[in-house]
Design a protein around this motif. Structure first.
Motif, short mmCIF file in Angstrom:
data_model
loop_
_atom_site.label_atom_id
_atom_site.label_comp_id
_atom_site.label_asym_id
_atom_site.label_seq_id
_atom_site.Cartn_x
_atom_site.Cartn_y
_atom_site.Cartn_z
N PHE A 22 23.46 66.15 12.89
CA PHE A 22 22.74 65.51 13.97
C PHE A 22 22.10 66.57 14.84
O PHE A 22 22.68 67.62 15.09
CB PHE A 22 23.69 64.65 14.82
N ARG A 37 22.86 63.29 19.83
CA ARG A 37 24.22 63.14 20.35
C ARG A 37 24.61 61.66 20.44
O ARG A 37 25.75 61.28 20.14
CB ARG A 37 24.36 63.83 21.70
N GLU A 62 25.36 60.44 16.96
CA GLU A 62 26.67 60.94 16.50
C GLU A 62 27.80 60.13 17.12
O GLU A 62 28.77 59.78 16.44
CB GLU A 62 26.80 62.42 16.85
N SER A 74 27.92 56.81 15.44
CA SER A 74 28.47 56.97 14.10
C SER A 74 29.99 57.05 14.13
O SER A 74 30.68 56.44 13.31
CB SER A 74 27.89 58.23 13.45
N SER A 123 18.44 63.48 11.45
CA SER A 123 19.45 62.77 12.26
C SER A 123 19.54 61.30 11.88
O SER A 123 20.64 60.74 11.79
CB SER A 123 19.12 62.89 13.75
#
Length: 135
Positions: free
Chosen positions: A15, A22, A25, A28, A89
């Motif tokens: 990422f 961020r 992420e 995720s 990303s």
């Protein structure tokens, strides 16, 4: 036959250090902690009457993650297809199999198969998680 999830991520799935990277992420990681949502998406995709033979479709995990990307960034299917092909990303978040770049028609067909009940379950789980973490 459609996989439910990508079992092993790629070492190349990184990422960006940008604010959006961020956020992706963090999203995720939240999805990884709530894998039971994949069962709902998998059953929605199987309801379409597609047989379990033939070419392998997008994993259910990738479909859910692509749908979330589409909503999160307010993208059209064409824009989503572009960003999935262009952005490291976005690819890392979507967990697309290596070398796969889904076209807008595939994204539309699979994402639109997710039922309203499934989206409601995703929202309820997100709200419960936020309440638990006092966000």
């Amino acid at each position: 036959m459609r996989q439910e999830r990508t079992v092993q991520g790629s070492i190349f799935d990184l990422f960006a250090e940008h604010e959006i990277g961020r956020e992706l992420e963090a999203m995720s990681q939240w999805l990884d902690a709530h894998r039971d949502l994949l069962n709902l998406v998998t059953s929605d995709l199987r309801r379409q009457g597609v047989t379990e033979t033939g070419r392998q479709g997008l994993p259910s995990e990738a479909v859910l993650r692509c749908a979330l990307l589409k909503q999160y960034r307010q993208l059209s299917y064409q824009e989503l297809a572009f960003h999935l092909e262009d952005s490291a990303s976005f690819r890392a978040f979507a967990r697309l199999p290596w070398g796969w770049s889904p076209k807008k028609s595939v994204l539309h067909k699979t994402i639109s198969a997710i039922r309203a009940d499934t989206w409601e379950a995703v929202n309820k789980m997100l709200l419960a998680s936020a309440r638990q973490e006092r966000l």
